[in-house]
Design an enzyme around this catalytic site. Sequence first.
Site, short mmCIF file in Angstrom:
data_model
loop_
_atom_site.label_atom_id
_atom_site.label_comp_id
_atom_site.label_asym_id
_atom_site.label_seq_id
_atom_site.Cartn_x
_atom_site.Cartn_y
_atom_site.Cartn_z
N ASP A 1 0.83 -1.21 0.00
CA ASP A 1 0.00 0.00 0.00
C ASP A 1 0.87 1.26 0.00
OD1 ASP A 1 -2.32 1.75 0.53
OD2 ASP A 1 -3.33 -0.12 1.02
N SER B 1 -10.80 -0.70 -2.24
CA SER B 1 -9.63 -0.61 -1.36
C SER B 1 -10.01 -0.81 0.10
CB SER B 1 -9.00 0.78 -1.45
OG SER B 1 -8.10 0.86 -2.50
N HIS C 1 -4.09 6.34 2.66
CA HIS C 1 -4.71 5.11 2.20
C HIS C 1 -4.19 3.86 2.93
CE1 HIS C 1 -5.40 1.93 -0.91
NE2 HIS C 1 -6.39 2.68 -1.34
#
Length: 758
Positions: free
Chosen positions: A150, A545, A216
């Site tokens: 990630d 995601s 994220h």
Amino acid sequence: MGIPGTNYFFLSMFSFLIIFHVQMLCTAKVPGLDRKDYVVYMGAIPKDDGNSQKEPATLYLEMLKSVYGSSEAAKQALKYSYGKSFRGFTATLSPTHVQKLKGMDGVVSVFESKKLNTLTTRSWDFVGLPASVQRNSLDYQSDIIIGLLDTGIWPESESFTDEGFGPVPSKWRGGCQTTPDFSACNKKLVGAKFYRSFTSIPPEGDFLSPRDGEGHGTHTSSTSTGNFVNNASLYGIAQGESRGGVPGARVAMYKVCWTDEGCGDADILAAFDDAIYDGVDIISVSLGTSFPLDYFEDSIAIGAFHAIQKGVLVSNSAGNSGPYRASVANYSPWSLTVAASTIDRKMDAELQLGNNISIGGIAINTYTMEKQWYPLVYGGDVANVSGGYTPDNSSGCLLGSLDEAKVKGKIVVCNFISTPPDYSVFVAGGAGAVIINDGFNDTAFPWLNPATIISTEQAKIVLSYINSTSSPIAKIQKTTTPKAPAPIVASFSSRGFNPITHDILKPDITAPGVDILASWSTNVSLTGYAEDTRFAIFNIISGTSMSCPHAAGAAGFVKSYHSDWSPAAIKSALLTTAFVMDETLPGNADVEFGYGAGQINPMMAVDPGLVYDAGVDDYINMLCSEGYNDTTLRLVTGDFSSCDLVTPSKNGARELNYPSIMVFTAPGKSFQANFPRSVTNVGVAKSTYKAIVSAPSGINVTVEPDTLSFSSLNQKLSYNVTIEGRSLNTDTLLSGALTWSYGNYTVRSPISVYALSL
Ligand SMILES: *[C@@H]1O[C@H](CO)[C@@H](O)[C@H](O)[C@H]1NC(C)=O
Ligand SMILES: *[C@@H]1O[C@H](CO)[C@@H](O)[C@H](O)[C@H]1NC(C)=O
Ligand SMILES: *[C@@H]1O[C@H](CO)[C@@H](O)[C@H](O)[C@H]1NC(C)=O
Ligand SMILES: *[C@@H]1O[C@H](CO)[C@@H](O)[C@H](O)[C@H]1NC(C)=O
Ligand SMILES: *[C@@H]1O[C@H](CO)[C@@H](O)[C@H](O)[C@H]1NC(C)=O
Ligand SMILES: *[C@@H]1O[C@H](CO)[C@@H](O)[C@H](O)[C@H]1NC(C)=O
Ligand SMILES: *[C@@H]1O[C@H](CO)[C@@H](O)[C@H](O)[C@H]1NC(C)=O
Ligand SMILES: *[C@@H]1O[C@H](CO)[C@@H](O)[C@H](O)[C@H]1NC(C)=O
Ligand SMILES: *[C@@H]1O[C@H](CO)[C@@H](O)[C@H](O)[C@H]1NC(C)=O
Ligand SMILES: *[C@@H]1O[C@H](CO)[C@@H](O)[C@H](O)[C@H]1NC(C)=O
Ligand SMILES: *[C@@H]1O[C@H](CO)[C@@H](O)[C@H](O)[C@H]1NC(C)=O
């Protein structure tokens, strides 16, 4: 099916908006030379290394030398050598080099390392995994390590403190890359590394370290593995206790994505090579492509294949290219492909009009507007005419198109045409924005100023109110979270069918991926705009995601009870116990192509009764039937696998012991399809299961035998499913299910029938 083409993207819709912003503000980059970085993939590490095998790096340099003509040039060209978990390298090559390398011994595929664009509180309760259960099982979970590929991680987040954690599991072989801005890992965050092969230029707005410059990766890590954190919320919105699926487990971050360049294939492969070797139990990868790739030209499918060889399940995002048919990404049969669906609350930012009418808009509005009312104007009525703009331009509130004098201190109604209008309203001094768009009615976004999204239907009411009075007024309320029907598959969530192996249903399963609250990088503002002064330790974002780490957490939860289960067994447990979705809810009309087997149900998955197991050999069998030959196969598997030995049937992928059943048939013809299956008893030793068939309408489903009597645990029994139907119209999608039932156990496989000529 064409959603236009970024190569790799973070599968969060929030990032999608950020890209929008960034494109708006940046100039184009200088294009590259004709030499690009390519991945030369060489399959598994050969098993017969009794003889003196060459060091991988030596071999790669020799190969490069033979195309470049000099050792020096070869050394300079080599970017990565893989060799811990599979073989291959990344190097800078010209098209001629590529042709030569493709012909060399041992090479499975050569593909460009693509130039990459960047792509809760309540959610665990909603899927039936209450905090009390997770607290009870912290001890079980302490040996589980979840690895994520990630954007990095924010190590100071409370989600990753190691208070109460025992020593790092002894199986862990990974490391922690420390830098001045990333000083250490701990007993919770056991590993952190970064991969950035494509440029030596330091990242813009990011950190040359495992630290998350985007938010994220911190969000996905806390969703899968985060600690319990009390009183979590975003400015009071969605308040509750935040936790991951396995709060007692450890997390390892492999940072492969960057705010400036996205995530490269070369880096993704390097991270898989490490993660598999390091000893993670589950890998969560919230990344993907938006176009179909062959399995062994797809870095994520390659990584996932070598992961299952070592018993590691890989959870993947299905993609954010929905709701179009066959838009699903990450469809390899050996990985878990996760769609995104809603939980039972929505983000309601109400628009109040001066005539006492209230409109339910959708947004994450953290602001409480101070005054009782604000003047309300329509962008199309306040064009900056002297600046050369027309009402056409200003109806979309394009940057610069608004007459600042007529906008200052007012709420502006804008059509969302090409760029998010909140920024230009903010710059023009507006007090808030009402954004008209039908495309975001199930997903909420944060905006720079007070804002809400309404539909074109609702906009009619607002515009006619503006017309009806000389001084229209309005107010946008801070977001509240009323109940909503759920789960509904998000419109952005990519849909089946599987573009490569039509007879394997994808996506596999769905998990919460809409308006998810989880930890965030405190260095990144909520919208990502420089003008945004809101920095928070939690953020609410949406995407596959977000659903992917929910499934990874659920898989980790199952594995904490069954450390010996194969990736296929864990996947089977999740699929056959999934919540059955209500296909009559609007949004669920694509049935299994939207949600696969249904929504994850981790508690039930711990005790599924039966599992559909499969090993590397079963996938090899399937690959043989898909046209792989011994040469290509042996490279990928690293052993003497042979398609001759497995006698692939013309029945193809239908013979893979998969926990769902997919019939892909030609329209206009009757059909018969056979599915041999075998189930392993992991429930009660002496148990007799009966088949309950819910046949798709007009279709005959026969199960032979329809009773399975087990006498011991781990016993395997086989059965056959035959599915017969008459001619179907093209693009007909029918659904049903086969459920094996015994006592409380219901082992359910969805049956999908789809007709299309290709
Ligand atoms: C909980 O969080 C809210 C919002 O951040 C804050 O206003 C409140 O004081 C917190 N409550 C407690 C008990 O910490
Ligand atoms: C709005 O509602 C309030 C209270 O119900 C009422 O006093 C007021 O007259 C209403 N205004 C309009 C424009 O209908
Ligand atoms: C109109 O646009 C021009 C050119 O961009 C700009 O200089 C001017 O300040 C704008 N006027 C108003 C009232 O916003
Ligand atoms: C503004 O709208 C006109 C048509 O009304 C169009 O020709 C022009 O290109 C637009 N300008 C911008 C900057 O979008
Ligand atoms: C969103 O809009 C689409 C079409 O505009 C509609 O079919 C769908 O039901 C809407 N979804 C919600 C949650 O309102
Ligand atoms: C607003 O009024 C104008 C002029 O009377 C008319 O052309 C337009 O259609 C009206 N718009 C709405 C949304 O009622
Ligand atoms: C983000 O981090 C950088 C580097 O540590 C620092 O210079 C910057 O001030 C930080 N920004 C914010 C908003 O915290
Ligand atoms: C195996 O497949 C590869 C790639 O499709 C091809 O180049 C090769 O000639 C095949 N080998 C045999 C023995 O058929
Ligand atoms: C399933 O069908 C195959 C082929 O028709 C047959 O060989 C096999 O024995 C059957 N298995 C069971 C359990 O009926
Ligand atoms: C389904 O089975 C019934 C009863 O055996 C038979 O009459 C019918 O033709 C079959 N339908 C199909 C589509 O095969
Ligand atoms: C079924 O569930 C009940 C209550 O949850 C439990 O008492 C019983 O033992 C279960 N039966 C089986 C066969 O697992």
